[in-house]
Design an enzyme around this catalytic site. Structure first.
Site, PDB file in Angstrom:
ATOM      1  N   HIS A   1       0.697  -1.226  -0.373  1.00  0.00           N
ATOM      2  CA  HIS A   1       0.074   0.210   0.368  1.00  0.00           C
ATOM      3  C   HIS A   1       1.111   0.852  -0.264  1.00  0.00           C
ATOM      4  O   HIS A   1       0.193   2.342  -0.205  1.00  0.00           O
ATOM      5  CB  HIS A   1      -1.057   0.206   1.305  1.00  0.00           C
TER       6      HIS A   1
ATOM      7  N   ASP B   1       0.369  -7.460   0.593  1.00  0.00           N
ATOM      8  CA  ASP B   1       0.862  -6.590   1.062  1.00  0.00           C
ATOM      9  C   ASP B   1       2.397  -6.020   1.164  1.00  0.00           C
ATOM     10  O   ASP B   1       2.795  -5.945   1.386  1.00  0.00           O
ATOM     11  CB  ASP B   1       0.008  -5.842   2.686  1.00  0.00           C
TER      12      ASP B   1
ATOM     13  N   GLY C   1       3.227   5.398   9.181  1.00  0.00           N
ATOM     14  CA  GLY C   1       4.227   6.505   8.818  1.00  0.00           C
ATOM     15  C   GLY C   1       5.441   4.840   9.169  1.00  0.00           C
ATOM     16  O   GLY C   1       6.445   4.109   8.519  1.00  0.00           O
TER      17      GLY C   1
ATOM     18  N   SER D   1       3.853   1.349   8.194  1.00  0.00           N
ATOM     19  CA  SER D   1       3.604   0.698   7.760  1.00  0.00           C
ATOM     20  C   SER D   1       5.357   0.604   6.570  1.00  0.00           C
ATOM     21  O   SER D   1       6.183   1.121   5.886  1.00  0.00           O
ATOM     22  CB  SER D   1       3.534   1.356   6.608  1.00  0.00           C
TER      23      SER D   1
ATOM     24  N   SER E   1       1.672  -3.967   8.012  1.00  0.00           N
ATOM     25  CA  SER E   1       0.944  -4.083   6.893  1.00  0.00           C
ATOM     26  C   SER E   1      -0.165  -2.530   7.448  1.00  0.00           C
ATOM     27  O   SER E   1      -0.623  -2.555   6.597  1.00  0.00           O
ATOM     28  CB  SER E   1       0.190  -4.903   6.903  1.00  0.00           C
TER      29      SER E   1
END
Length: 284
Positions: free
Chosen positions: A129, A159, A237, A239, A255
């Site tokens: 993402h 993801d 942030g 992720s 994720s």
């Protein structure tokens, strides 16, 4: 962002199907076979996530704050007498745009998950993402120091994404533990109860335990399956950052999740083994 939860008329059919799938894979002690085998709309409803306990065969469905009390009460009534546990998780299920070190796309700030290679070509792995948002990536918000370019991105369903290094930046096989680096010695598969940590550009290092495997998460942007769930917090942030053991074994990349690092939260991770297999990569 999140769409309101809509209770499908076939919610019970979904949950029965989940229990039936577990029954066939585990034992007759699981929930009885359902009348309907097809997953209902709840399987892809934003604001929900579900996991199946591999030992007991029980299904746990979690609802975030976008699901109203009226809707939750209706679901509890529908599930009465089934082998399904329903519970709340504070906050809203979301992907965490914004391991370790921060990386910047044109509109997003995320975290580096791991450095990997295919032959003599080096890549960094992060959340899909994140890579969906930008083709070019930098080490700073001013976009003055280039990292490289996106070469693959998979989200939703999965993801994870790849950024190929086009600069001469060093790319050690390590996790930033703020301060210092933890050398990575390999990859592994998570198990329930395992002590783990994660590293991210926003909240640094946070530790906890693995609470479930093979989780399905329904973000507003789409459904992601096969995730590791932990009781570790994270924020925007973080992720893409790594999930690992203190012994230097990499398990996955972040994720998303619910909550925050002030009140606590739940986080979900894409297993690293799947990523390496899909792209034919190794961890240096």
């Amino acid at each position: 962002m999140s769409r309101p939860f809509r209770l499908a008329a076939t919610a019970v059919a979904l949950l029965a199907a989940l229990a039936a799938a577990t029954a066939s894979a585990t034992s007759a002690a699981a929930a009885p076979a359902p009348q309907h085998r097809q997953l209902s709309a709840l399987a892809q409803t934003p604001g929900t996530a579900w996991t199946v306990d591999p030992v007991t065969g029980r299904t746990t469905v979690t609802l975030d704050d976008t699901v109203t009390e009226q809707q939750a009460a209706r679901l509890r009534d529908d599930l009465r007498g089934t082998a399904v546990d329903l519970r709340r998780e504070p906050g809203r299920l979301r992907t965490m745009l914004a391991g370790g070190d921060a990386i910047y796309g044109s509109t997003a700030r995320c975290s580096l998950g791991a450095n990997a290679r295919r032959g003599t070509t080096y890549y960094l792995i992060t959340a899909g993402h994140c890579t969906n948002t930008s083709a070019d990536w930098w080490t700073d918000s001013a976009h003055t120091i280039a990292i490289g370019v996106r070469t693959a991105s998979s989200f939703p369903s999965n993801d994870f994404g790849l950024i190929r290094y086009t600069s001469k930046l060093e790319h050690p096989s390590a996790v930033n533990t703020y301060p210092g680096l933890l050398q990575l010695y390999g990859t592994g598969s998570a198990y329930v109860g395992q002590a783990v940590c994660r590293s991210g550009a926003t909240t640094g290092v946070r530790c906890g335990t693995v609470t479930a495997l093979n989780a399905t998460v329904n973000y507003a942007e789409g459904t992601v399956t096969g995730l590791i769930r932990t009781n570790i917090c994270a924020e925007n942030g973080d992720s893409g950052g790594p999930l690992y053991t203190t012994g230097g074994i990499l398990l996955g990349i972040l994720s998303g999740g619910t909550g925050n690092c002030t009140t606590g939260g739940t986080t979900y991770y894409q297993p690293i083994g799947e990523i390496l297999s899909v792209y034919g990569l190794t961890i240096p």
